[in-house]
Design an enzyme around this catalytic site. Structure first.
Site, mmCIF file in Angstrom:
data_model
loop_
_atom_site.group_PDB
_atom_site.id
_atom_site.type_symbol
_atom_site.label_atom_id
_atom_site.label_comp_id
_atom_site.label_asym_id
_atom_site.label_seq_id
_atom_site.Cartn_x
_atom_site.Cartn_y
_atom_site.Cartn_z
ATOM 1 N N GLU A 44 0.407 -1.288 0.284
ATOM 2 C CA GLU A 44 0.126 -0.166 -0.071
ATOM 3 C C GLU A 44 0.981 1.609 0.056
ATOM 4 O OE1 GLU A 44 -2.582 -0.016 3.076
ATOM 5 O OE2 GLU A 44 -3.540 1.853 2.509
ATOM 6 N N LYS A 118 -8.791 2.804 -2.306
ATOM 7 C CA LYS A 118 -9.238 2.052 -1.492
ATOM 8 C C LYS A 118 -10.538 3.067 -1.460
ATOM 9 C CE LYS A 118 -7.435 0.579 3.093
ATOM 10 N NZ LYS A 118 -6.380 1.462 3.902
ATOM 11 N N CYS A 154 -5.940 -3.175 1.526
ATOM 12 C CA CYS A 154 -5.926 -2.964 2.937
ATOM 13 C C CYS A 154 -6.881 -3.241 4.151
ATOM 14 C CB CYS A 154 -4.541 -2.195 3.460
ATOM 15 S SG CYS A 154 -4.144 -2.315 4.838
#
EC number: 6.3.5.1
Lengths: 565, 565
Positions: A44, A118, A154
């Protein structure tokens, strides 16, 4: 049969250091290509480092990151690596709101493919992402030679619904996730359980690629892995080290072949290694070559010195014994033994003459006189730090900090506190583990951590002992007045640590703690100590906010930020 | 004609102190009732204090707040005040998710009406609300004797859409808002402009009730007001003081009658007062009766000492002159004059003998030797703090802090830094304002702030002068080596402060700063200093996270938290 080779590039990045992060990406892609990879996946926010906190809000930084991603795509193509799909994380900008986004992009054919943003932005504990990023709202499937690769970042896999739920409908061949998941005891199993659930949900193998390395007060442990759709663990990278592993996806097979699976360290080793890596990377990213610290002969400073020696070698550790009139001979011997064991520099700076000078002017009594001793030591440690360019390390443990059993601007000085999240009982356990490892032959610097990938045995310890047994076994004392013992002011640590765990970590109130079976006196003592300490701990200068942007809470800037506008 | 009398209870609460906040609510409701009010409105999160940060996450705290609200409703009814509509803020719990909510409740007829939950949760700058609260999703209209009163909480009016947009469709007679809006230069006008826009949107008068007082590193300035639907200012409460004002709503009238409108202070007075109130409340809420600080004869410590005298009286200020071999006689005289003017205790603690003792052992040179002097002073200031139970105050200004022109654990020690958000040029302006006010007869403690509601002239200053003119006019120097001047290391403050404002507050990067017209050398110097200082400022001990809940970023706890579980 269609085989696609994925390279899992588990690397250690530095927040803000676009040049160095991009350089590392290049090197790993070259290595991956040499070994036949078609897809290389990085952690990430690879390019920017993670977490970048409010640095994301600076337009100049986002522009620089965008330019660097383009440079990287061009360089890769020029190097003949344009055919690869290089999946990196970076910061993007939401075109509608101009807010930053936590973005995954794919470098391919010399171009930055504007990829996936994200969706779930964690905003609890150590995470501030909802503060800085705007959430993405589209899932993405990448076509790699006909294989359908779904992606997520994530937190997207920690929440139900969202992109993974969308991907579950889209018949993907693999779920590729990039993560910046900080270390926490027991988290290896939690992550694996979660991945097994998500792989089942999308009915495909899943790659979990995690960042490794220390960044400010976080440690990322790596431990990247691959699970099959049925939950079988297929691949696991080592923890705490940079690594390049591979996974071959057979899109036509019902089940995938397993590769190499790194063993999990035992819990004590894991915690010790996390602390060493945190310190090592904090030093590297802040350009410190050595540390200084007070060596009291007690277990806290002994363990911290051992960690420092494992991080940067004993020759870069400056231990300072600062005995007072209340220091026992035993303590001084234990400090000297420790320094000898780890090969540290060792100076003796008695504080009595300095204490006498101050007392001639100030004539202090009681706690004020005790604090004076600790603060004289703080001045000496900072003098070593300033004159030799060393990082001062603080040696306080979590029990002590929780109860305010330390002196602000005294023993609490320093830029990094390696054991601040270890309860005292854990300090003893970890110290015993390190001595066991020493007895088994692990010398100084023998840990498997970033920057020490060879897994050397390390520099041998003279007698196979690292931490003097006496430091571990004697009754803890601050030695600030004659005959003082920690147990004069605190409950015994075995009991104290249990109450602290429930009160702080499990948010139990007074009634809950009584129901937990602790007696009323202990509960009230501990609660009083902690309440008071919460307040003492934050006695660093606050001030009123007057302008639009003050310092302090207004800006959350990363510490080891290498970005220069 | 239907007349409804609203009482605007602009009070100062303390985070976590449910008992004291509830007691204050009771007293204000009684006073409001005596003056014929039917509705009494209090600030955002009245009962709990604001901002409560992660304290909201503790279930024990939410339960205690709920019990206290019920106690209050019962007490009010028992007192014969059950007919009133008492609008208070508190923490609630979202029944579905168990997450806390930022809630407005109405106490009426002995019952807590489960009211309105804040919709927009600010998550930028000093605000962390999205981190801790779950957002409400229903607007609410309160029926008071037939009048339709719409409600909103703070950020709800700063964002378009949401509850205000809903209320615009509902023909309300008044928009009632409770706020916890921190002070910032120029914000009075910004808030008024916003309120005018929202009053037009709902086509009704609007009440803006703000919190007052210092809470940790924030200062809430009060200045509550009422605007009519056409934007006319009808009522304004004073800034920085607790206050109970009234507004009579005539639901049948096209336009409302204006009441009393407090004047706005001038900008220098406003900033000075904000700093004094911040310090005064920080001391009160943390139970400090006096302060200690180093008096160097320079302008920063002189201004801070003046502020402290205005906050708690000169007799509670302990000024310590700590001359070194480099201190000029002029500096010592200026420090003594200042202490005399404000009636402070004044001690002289030469640091030379202590410096000599340290140097015998350490033999430091250069910056390390300069820092040693600052740290010896830090030890002395903390010795006064510990032995006399005083709050150590730090005297650094924003220019100095931004450039790292101070010594960590040295002059930077202290629990509160009153001028840390004032640039150096502002420090001079504010000091001149205070002297002008002194010449015009404003003695020590003569400011209109919470706890000083009488607006006394204060204790007279001996010669009508507060801050020695010499401290304001001489060239700034740290006096840590012979002939040292700030301008040896920093650009002139007039220029420096302009660059800092653009670089820090306006997030201008290097190219922007050059386009702003600053020369390259200055820009590079300032950027280098600030980058380095960002890093130095955060040299307080960080450490790795190992457990589920460490200290530091994991928990954001309020400082002046009076809650005991």
């Amino acid at each position: 049969m269609t085989d696609i080779r994925f390279a899992l590039a588990q690397i250690d990045t530095c927040v803000g250091d676009l040049d160095s992060n991009a350089g590392k990406i290049m090197r790993y892609v070259r290595r991956a290509a040499q070994q036949g990879a078609q897809v290389v996946v990085f952690p990430e926010m690879t390019l920017t480092g993670y977490p970048i906190e409010d640095l994301a809000l600076r337009a100049t930084f986002r522009k620089a990151a965008w330019n660097k991603a383009n440079w990287l795509a061009t360089e890769l193509a020029a190097d003949g690596l344009g055919d690869l799909f290089v999946v990196v994380g970076t910061v993007g900008t939401d075109r509608e709101t101009s807010k930053p986004r936590n973005r995954l992009v794919v470098l391919h054919d010399g171009v930055v493919w504007d990829g996936y943003d994200k969706h779930f932005l964690p905003n609890y504990g150590v995470f501030d992402e909802f503060r800085i990023f705007s959430p993405g709202n589209k899932s993405m499937v990448l076509d790699v030679n006909g294989a359908r690769i779904g992606v997520a970042i994530c937190e997207d896999i920690w929440q139900d619904g969202g992109p993974v739920a969308e991907l579950a409908e889209q018949h993907i061949d693999l779920l590729l996730t990039m993560n910046g998941s900080p270390y926490e005891e027991g988290k290896t199993d939690t992550r694996l359980d979660l991945a097994v659930r998500r792989a089942a949900e999308v009915n495909a193998p899943m790659v979990y690629l995690n960042q490794v390395g220390g960044q400010d007060d976080l440690v990322f442990d790596g431990g990247s892995f691959v699970v099959d759709a049925d939950g079988t663990l297929l691949e696991r990278s080592p923890m705490f080290m940079e690594d390049l592993s591979f996974f071959d996806l057979d899109t036509t097979a019902e089940r995938q072949k397993a590769g190499s699976i790194a063993a999990k360290p035992d819990p004590d080793e894991e915690v010790y290694t996390a602390c060493v890596l945190g310190l090592k990377d904090y030093m590297a990213k802040n350009h410190f070559k050595g540390v200084c610290l007070g060596l009291s002969g007690g277990i806290d400073s002994a363990l911290v010195a051992a960690m420092a020696a494992d991080a940067v070698g004993g020759a870069n550790v400056y231990g300072i014994s600062m005995p007072s009139m209340y220091s026992s001979d035993g303590s001084k011997d234990d400090a000297a033994d420790l320094a000898k064991n780890i090969g540290a520099h060792y100076d003796i700076q008695p504080i009595e003459p300095l204490f006498v000078s101050f007392q001639k002017q100030l004539d202090l009594e009681g706690v004020a006189a005790e604090n004076l001793q600790a603060r004289i030591r703080g001045v000496i440690v900072m003098a070593y730090s300033n004159s030799k360019g060393l990082l001062a390390v603080a040696t306080g443990n979590k029990s002590e900090l929780a109860c305010g059993y330390s002196t602000i601007y005294g023993d609490a000085v320093g830029g990094y506190a390696p054991i601040k999240d270890l309860l005292k009982t854990r300090v003893w356990e970890i110290s015993r583990w390190r001595n066991k490892a020493a007895a088994a032959g692990m010398g100084i610097g023998g840990l498997h951590v970033v920057g020490n990938e060879q897994g050397l045995a390390g520099t041998p310890l003279p007698d196979g002992v690292m931490i003097p047994v006496n430091s571990i076994e004697k009754a803890p004392s601050a030695e600030l007045r004659p005959g003082q013992k920690d147990s004069d002011s605190l409950p015994e640590y075995e009991l104290l640590d249990q109450v602290l765990a429930m009160y702080i970590e499990h948010a139990h109130g007074r009634e809950d703690l009584l129901a937990d079976g602790f007696d009323e006196t202990t509960v009230d003592t501990v609660m009083r100590l902690v309440d008071r300490a919460e307040w003492k701990r934050r006695q660093y200068p606050l001030g009123p906010k007057v302008t639009a942007l003050a310092f302090g809470r207004d800006r959350r800037l990363p510490i080891t930020n290498a970005f220069r506008e």
